[in-house]
Design an enzyme around this catalytic site. Structure first.
Site, PDB file in Angstrom:
ATOM      1  N   PRO A 137     -20.548   7.468  12.111  1.00  0.00           N
ATOM      2  CA  PRO A 137     -19.318   6.975  12.733  1.00  0.00           C
ATOM      3  C   PRO A 137     -18.028   7.485  12.088  1.00  0.00           C
ATOM      4  O   PRO A 137     -16.947   7.061  12.468  1.00  0.00           O
ATOM      5  CB  PRO A 137     -19.433   5.463  12.557  1.00  0.00           C
ATOM      6  CG  PRO A 137     -20.156   5.316  11.258  1.00  0.00           C
ATOM      7  CD  PRO A 137     -21.160   6.444  11.225  1.00  0.00           C
ATOM      8  N   ASP A 185     -21.815  17.925  20.157  1.00  0.00           N
ATOM      9  CA  ASP A 185     -22.759  19.044  20.205  1.00  0.00           C
ATOM     10  C   ASP A 185     -24.010  18.669  19.417  1.00  0.00           C
ATOM     11  O   ASP A 185     -24.037  17.672  18.678  1.00  0.00           O
ATOM     12  CB  ASP A 185     -22.102  20.297  19.608  1.00  0.00           C
ATOM     13  CG  ASP A 185     -22.685  21.593  20.165  1.00  0.00           C
ATOM     14  OD1 ASP A 185     -23.817  21.553  20.692  1.00  0.00           O
ATOM     15  OD2 ASP A 185     -22.026  22.636  20.057  1.00  0.00           O
ATOM     16  N   ASP A 204     -25.616  14.595   6.357  1.00  0.00           N
ATOM     17  CA  ASP A 204     -26.002  13.197   6.110  1.00  0.00           C
ATOM     18  C   ASP A 204     -26.880  12.796   7.284  1.00  0.00           C
ATOM     19  O   ASP A 204     -26.406  12.286   8.294  1.00  0.00           O
ATOM     20  CB  ASP A 204     -24.757  12.321   6.004  1.00  0.00           C
ATOM     21  CG  ASP A 204     -25.093  10.886   5.660  1.00  0.00           C
ATOM     22  OD1 ASP A 204     -25.823  10.664   4.667  1.00  0.00           O
ATOM     23  OD2 ASP A 204     -24.640   9.981   6.386  1.00  0.00           O
ATOM     24  N   CYS A 258     -30.251   7.617   3.791  1.00  0.00           N
ATOM     25  CA  CYS A 258     -30.243   6.247   3.256  1.00  0.00           C
ATOM     26  C   CYS A 258     -31.622   5.627   3.414  1.00  0.00           C
ATOM     27  O   CYS A 258     -31.757   4.491   3.855  1.00  0.00           O
ATOM     28  CB  CYS A 258     -29.166   5.409   3.949  1.00  0.00           C
ATOM     29  SG  CYS A 258     -29.362   5.245   5.736  1.00  0.00           S
TER      30      CYS A 258
END
Length: 331
Positions: A137, A185, A204, A258
């Protein structure tokens, strides 16, 4: 073991015990309550002395973490009290877990002094060009701009349309529109038109998000299965491969997740190292937290290169999420 933990997937708990036998009991306790709230300063809109004064004036109690500059831990107050302040509404801070801040600090560690002294207008050719390949986000996208005080260009990629709009909204709130271009994309195929283009790349990667499990909230883990972990691994390999192809020779790439699963962490790193045996190396990751341990060099019969010890795992506690961080250099 607390009976509430029995609701978590047994295969996940078995894996966790195999990974961290000595810390297993303490780790399990982290699945019983949400993490404490942490946030970071946005250096595009304020500075630390001003933020300290503003927090005090707003009656927000927060302590700074000396090992993670710019990071704060909210005191014994609900998050909504912080969100009701102008500090939050004007984008002077960003609520983000401490562990989630570390990949960007690893990515930019050798750029801080150089970029903070640059003038974007007089030295545009020296401004680093950074690719955030899985950007929504926007926590790390906006952190990149904040950490370098705006002396950076960022291309933020997000393939999911609703998350793409959320990314745009956060970039606007944090005041990063001038430095960040957002594209809708597919990061896994992005290299096809962008090879050897970026000075820094952050991957990430979307993962099984095991660090977010809360035993009393089934929605946080009901999706989990070994099959889901393997599906994530396939996607992660594509994204990391794409990121390496987008990176300029001499550039740095950071890969992070994570999640606890070695299938999504060390296994993915080892796979991509094998794809670029002569042009990609691991560099030491320095994490200024006692909860940091070296990456694995073997798992379930698979042996990885000794260099995997240069990657780092963050063991969660009441404040930190589980995270895995690897730093590559392209030769």
């Amino acid at each position: 073991m607390d009976r509430r933990l029995e609701k978590l997937p047994k295969e996940f708990l078995d894996k966790l015990k195999q990974l961290y036998p000595a810390q297993f009991t303490s780790l399990c306790r982290t699945f019983l309550e949400p993490k404490v709230t942490t946030f970071r300063v946005n250096l595009l809109k304020t500075d630390l002395p001003s933020l300290r004064r503003d927090l005090t004036a707003a009656y927000i109690k927060a302590r700074e973490l000396p090992d993670v500059p710019g990071a704060f831990v909210l005191g014994n107050q609900p998050l909504r009290e912080l969100q009701e302040t102008d500090i939050y509404k004007q984008g002077r801070i960003y609520v983000q877990n401490i562990s989630s801040m570390l990949p960007v600090k690893v990515l930019l560690s050798d750029l801080f002094t150089k970029c903070q002294m640059l003038n974007v207008e007089s030295c545009p050719e020296q401004i680093p060009f950074v690719l955030d390949l899985c950007a929504a986000p926007g926590s790390k996208t906006t952190q990149i701009v904040s950490e370098l005080k705006g002396n950076v260009k960022v291309l933020a990629v997000e393939r999911d349309r609703p998350r793409y709009y959320k990314l745009q909204a956060n970039i606007k709130m944090q005041g990063c529109e001038e430095q960040v271009k957002v594209v809708n994309d597919d990061g896994g195929a992005f290299f096809k038109n962008n090879s050897d283009r970026f000075d820094r790349v952050l991957v990430d990667a979307p993962c099984s998000s095991e660090s977010g499990f809360i035993a009393t909230e089934p929605r946080t883990y009901s999706y989990w299965s070994p099959k889901r972990v393997n599906e994530c691994r396939r996607r992660q390999k594509m994204l990391l491969y794409s990121g390496v192809r987008c990176l300029k020779p001499g550039g740095v790439l950071v890969y992070s997740t994570c999640t606890f699963s070695p299938e999504e962490n060390e296994s993915v790193v080892a796979h991509v190292l094998g794809k670029f045996p002569d042009s990609l190396v691991l560099e030491d990751v320095t994490i200024p937290l006692k909860n940091s341990v070296p990456g694995l060099t073997s798992w379930n019969g698979d042996t990885f290169a000794p260099d995997l010890k240069k990657t780092r795992r963050i063991i969660p506690d009441e404040m930190l999420e589980s995270f895995y961080v690897a730093r590559f250099r392209k030769l």
